[in-house]
Design an enzyme around this catalytic site. Structure first.
Site, PDB file in Angstrom:
ATOM      1  N   THR A 216      27.151   0.619   1.741  1.00  0.00           N
ATOM      2  CA  THR A 216      27.236   1.492   2.916  1.00  0.00           C
ATOM      3  C   THR A 216      25.839   1.944   3.347  1.00  0.00           C
ATOM      4  O   THR A 216      24.836   1.486   2.812  1.00  0.00           O
ATOM      5  CB  THR A 216      28.100   2.734   2.590  1.00  0.00           C
ATOM      6  OG1 THR A 216      27.407   3.502   1.604  1.00  0.00           O
ATOM      7  CG2 THR A 216      29.469   2.343   2.069  1.00  0.00           C
TER       8      THR A 216
ATOM      9  N   PHE B 265       5.850  11.423  -4.404  1.00  0.00           N
ATOM     10  CA  PHE B 265       7.077  10.665  -4.100  1.00  0.00           C
ATOM     11  C   PHE B 265       7.273   9.615  -5.197  1.00  0.00           C
ATOM     12  O   PHE B 265       6.768   8.502  -5.114  1.00  0.00           O
ATOM     13  CB  PHE B 265       6.941  10.004  -2.723  1.00  0.00           C
ATOM     14  CG  PHE B 265       8.167   9.261  -2.287  1.00  0.00           C
ATOM     15  CD1 PHE B 265       9.354   9.926  -2.029  1.00  0.00           C
ATOM     16  CD2 PHE B 265       8.142   7.883  -2.120  1.00  0.00           C
ATOM     17  CE1 PHE B 265      10.492   9.231  -1.617  1.00  0.00           C
ATOM     18  CE2 PHE B 265       9.272   7.181  -1.708  1.00  0.00           C
ATOM     19  CZ  PHE B 265      10.451   7.856  -1.457  1.00  0.00           C
TER      20      PHE B 265
ATOM     21  N   VAL C  17      15.771   7.048  -8.592  1.00  0.00           N
ATOM     22  CA  VAL C  17      15.960   5.639  -8.244  1.00  0.00           C
ATOM     23  C   VAL C  17      17.106   5.540  -7.240  1.00  0.00           C
ATOM     24  O   VAL C  17      18.218   5.999  -7.520  1.00  0.00           O
ATOM     25  CB  VAL C  17      16.309   4.811  -9.508  1.00  0.00           C
ATOM     26  CG1 VAL C  17      16.751   3.405  -9.133  1.00  0.00           C
ATOM     27  CG2 VAL C  17      15.124   4.760 -10.470  1.00  0.00           C
ATOM     28  N   LEU C  18      16.809   4.979  -6.094  1.00  0.00           N
ATOM     29  CA  LEU C  18      17.850   4.722  -5.094  1.00  0.00           C
ATOM     30  C   LEU C  18      18.078   3.218  -5.035  1.00  0.00           C
ATOM     31  O   LEU C  18      17.112   2.450  -4.906  1.00  0.00           O
ATOM     32  CB  LEU C  18      17.415   5.241  -3.728  1.00  0.00           C
ATOM     33  CG  LEU C  18      17.542   6.759  -3.526  1.00  0.00           C
ATOM     34  CD1 LEU C  18      16.638   7.229  -2.403  1.00  0.00           C
ATOM     35  CD2 LEU C  18      18.992   7.140  -3.246  1.00  0.00           C
ATOM     36  N   ILE C  19      19.327   2.818  -5.159  1.00  0.00           N
ATOM     37  CA  ILE C  19      19.637   1.383  -5.097  1.00  0.00           C
ATOM     38  C   ILE C  19      20.601   1.153  -3.934  1.00  0.00           C
ATOM     39  O   ILE C  19      21.612   1.861  -3.806  1.00  0.00           O
ATOM     40  CB  ILE C  19      20.264   0.878  -6.412  1.00  0.00           C
ATOM     41  CG1 ILE C  19      19.347   1.210  -7.598  1.00  0.00           C
ATOM     42  CG2 ILE C  19      20.521  -0.625  -6.341  1.00  0.00           C
ATOM     43  CD1 ILE C  19      19.931   0.861  -8.966  1.00  0.00           C
TER      44      ILE C  19
ATOM     45  N   HIS D  61      24.514   4.845   2.889  1.00  0.00           N
ATOM     46  CA  HIS D  61      23.973   5.982   2.126  1.00  0.00           C
ATOM     47  C   HIS D  61      22.509   5.796   1.763  1.00  0.00           C
ATOM     48  O   HIS D  61      21.718   6.716   1.843  1.00  0.00           O
ATOM     49  CB  HIS D  61      24.781   6.201   0.847  1.00  0.00           C
ATOM     50  CG  HIS D  61      25.909   7.127   1.042  1.00  0.00           C
ATOM     51  ND1 HIS D  61      27.122   6.707   1.522  1.00  0.00           N
ATOM     52  CD2 HIS D  61      26.001   8.462   0.864  1.00  0.00           C
ATOM     53  CE1 HIS D  61      27.920   7.748   1.624  1.00  0.00           C
ATOM     54  NE2 HIS D  61      27.273   8.824   1.234  1.00  0.00           N
TER      55      HIS D  61
ATOM     56  N   TRP E   8      21.222  10.528 -11.500  1.00  0.00           N
ATOM     57  CA  TRP E   8      21.679   9.219 -11.023  1.00  0.00           C
ATOM     58  C   TRP E   8      20.698   8.189 -11.588  1.00  0.00           C
ATOM     59  O   TRP E   8      19.478   8.414 -11.573  1.00  0.00           O
ATOM     60  CB  TRP E   8      21.613   9.154  -9.489  1.00  0.00           C
ATOM     61  CG  TRP E   8      22.918   9.435  -8.806  1.00  0.00           C
ATOM     62  CD1 TRP E   8      23.479  10.655  -8.620  1.00  0.00           C
ATOM     63  CD2 TRP E   8      23.796   8.477  -8.202  1.00  0.00           C
ATOM     64  NE1 TRP E   8      24.664  10.528  -7.939  1.00  0.00           N
ATOM     65  CE2 TRP E   8      24.888   9.201  -7.672  1.00  0.00           C
ATOM     66  CE3 TRP E   8      23.783   7.090  -8.057  1.00  0.00           C
ATOM     67  CZ2 TRP E   8      25.953   8.584  -6.999  1.00  0.00           C
ATOM     68  CZ3 TRP E   8      24.837   6.477  -7.389  1.00  0.00           C
ATOM     69  CH2 TRP E   8      25.916   7.213  -6.879  1.00  0.00           C
TER      70      TRP E   8
ATOM     71  N   ARG F 197      10.031  -2.467 -11.950  1.00  0.00           N
ATOM     72  CA  ARG F 197       9.114  -1.361 -11.603  1.00  0.00           C
ATOM     73  C   ARG F 197       9.224  -0.156 -12.536  1.00  0.00           C
ATOM     74  O   ARG F 197       8.501   0.830 -12.362  1.00  0.00           O
ATOM     75  CB  ARG F 197       9.389  -0.911 -10.154  1.00  0.00           C
ATOM     76  CG  ARG F 197       8.941  -1.935  -9.135  1.00  0.00           C
ATOM     77  CD  ARG F 197       9.665  -1.809  -7.808  1.00  0.00           C
ATOM     78  NE  ARG F 197       9.207  -2.842  -6.863  1.00  0.00           N
ATOM     79  CZ  ARG F 197       9.595  -4.113  -6.880  1.00  0.00           C
ATOM     80  NH1 ARG F 197      10.477  -4.536  -7.794  1.00  0.00           N
ATOM     81  NH2 ARG F 197       9.125  -4.985  -6.014  1.00  0.00           N
TER      82      ARG F 197
HETATM   83  N1  RBF Z   1      21.508   9.350  -5.808  1.00  0.00           N
HETATM   84  C1  RBF Z   1      20.478   8.692  -6.361  1.00  0.00           C
HETATM   85  O1  RBF Z   1      19.555   9.322  -6.890  1.00  0.00           O
HETATM   86  N2  RBF Z   1      20.406   7.315  -6.325  1.00  0.00           N
HETATM   87  C2  RBF Z   1      21.369   6.565  -5.736  1.00  0.00           C
HETATM   88  O2  RBF Z   1      21.252   5.318  -5.743  1.00  0.00           O
HETATM   89  C3  RBF Z   1      22.451   7.233  -5.122  1.00  0.00           C
HETATM   90  N3  RBF Z   1      23.414   6.527  -4.484  1.00  0.00           N
HETATM   91  C4  RBF Z   1      24.436   7.192  -3.892  1.00  0.00           C
HETATM   92  C5  RBF Z   1      25.424   6.472  -3.218  1.00  0.00           C
HETATM   93  C6  RBF Z   1      26.479   7.142  -2.616  1.00  0.00           C
HETATM   94  C7  RBF Z   1      27.532   6.337  -1.914  1.00  0.00           C
HETATM   95  C8  RBF Z   1      26.541   8.564  -2.695  1.00  0.00           C
HETATM   96  C9  RBF Z   1      27.698   9.312  -2.059  1.00  0.00           C
HETATM   97  C10 RBF Z   1      25.594   9.262  -3.340  1.00  0.00           C
HETATM   98  C11 RBF Z   1      24.522   8.612  -3.945  1.00  0.00           C
HETATM   99  N4  RBF Z   1      23.525   9.332  -4.636  1.00  0.00           N
HETATM  100  C12 RBF Z   1      22.487   8.650  -5.198  1.00  0.00           C
HETATM  101  C13 RBF Z   1      23.645  10.778  -4.838  1.00  0.00           C
HETATM  102  C14 RBF Z   1      22.921  11.619  -3.790  1.00  0.00           C
HETATM  103  O3  RBF Z   1      21.514  11.549  -3.980  1.00  0.00           O
HETATM  104  C15 RBF Z   1      23.355  13.102  -3.915  1.00  0.00           C
HETATM  105  O4  RBF Z   1      23.198  13.540  -5.250  1.00  0.00           O
HETATM  106  C16 RBF Z   1      24.797  13.339  -3.506  1.00  0.00           C
HETATM  107  O5  RBF Z   1      25.054  12.752  -2.246  1.00  0.00           O
HETATM  108  C17 RBF Z   1      25.112  14.843  -3.426  1.00  0.00           C
HETATM  109  O6  RBF Z   1      24.282  15.492  -2.477  1.00  0.00           O
END
Ligand code: RBF
Length: 171
Positions: free
Chosen positions: A71, A98, A65-67, A73, A7, A112
């Site tokens: 929702t 981390f 990277v989480l954005i 999530h 991702w 970053r």
């Molecule tokens: N994984 C990431 O590494 N970064 C994200 O920003 C991210 N956003 C997600 C948003 C949604 C709505 C969903 C369903 C999953 C997202 N994931 C993201 C994937 C998550 O880490 C994981 O791989 C899946 O949920 C499968 O377990």
């Protein structure tokens, strides 16, 4: 060991570059860097557990990277991943870094992760080496060579011999 997410791979690749720059500065040989990928951040803790239990690495950097989206999530995944990574480190006695950006916007991610100053991957690489050395000094018997241990702060306290020998790794 570097575990990275697919991702947001464009940004994650920049973070991995920063990590590798730091590892190279710490004289970690390229051959000694194991790299693998998982789908997303949620998968990082279990992959870190597998790698830690393999006993083949001195430290693990989980990077991703989480954005924030529309929702909940982001909140659930960030919370689970940060706690999961901490638990794997404590339970396996392998330092697990981390290396996950948890950002509200993509612009925050870019600031970053872009190559050069401000790339957080660089700090994570240095942190991994420092923690690997700390573990080796505290527990012994890792893959780190004993002579490298002189670089740790603890050694500095015990036997202040040569300044060069006791230089600490900082970032
Ligand atoms: N994984 C990431 O590494 N970064 C994200 O920003 C991210 N956003 C997600 C948003 C949604 C709505 C969903 C369903 C999953 C997202 N994931 C993201 C994937 C998550 O880490 C994981 O791989 C899946 O949920 C499968 O377990």
């Amino acid at each position: 060991g570097i575990i990275k997410t697919r991702w947001n791979d464009k940004h994650v690749d920049n973070l991995v570059s920063g990590i590798k720059t730091a590892l190279s500065e710490c004289k970690v040989q390229e051959d000694n860097i194991f790299e693998t990928s998982v789908p997303g951040a949620f998968e990082l803790p279990i992959a870190a557990q597998f790698l830690a239990l393999s006993g083949t690495v001195d430290a693990i950097i989980c990077t991703g990277v989480l954005i924030k989206g529309d929702t909940m999530h982001f909140e659930y995944i960030s919370d689970a991943v940060s706690k999961g990574i901490m638990n794997i480190g404590l339970n396996t006695r392998t330092p697990v870094i981390f290396g996950v950006l948890t950002c509200l916007t993509e612009a925050q991610v870019v600031a970053r992760s872009t190559p050069g100053d401000g790339n957080h991957g660089y700090d994570w690489g240095k942190t991994a080496v420092e923690m690997a050395l700390l573990r080796a000094e505290a527990l012994g018997g890792t893959t780190v060579q004993a002579k490298v241990l002189k670089g740790m702060g603890f050694a500095e306290e015990k036997g202040k011999k040569d300044k060069k020998d006791t230089e600490k790794i900082f970032f």
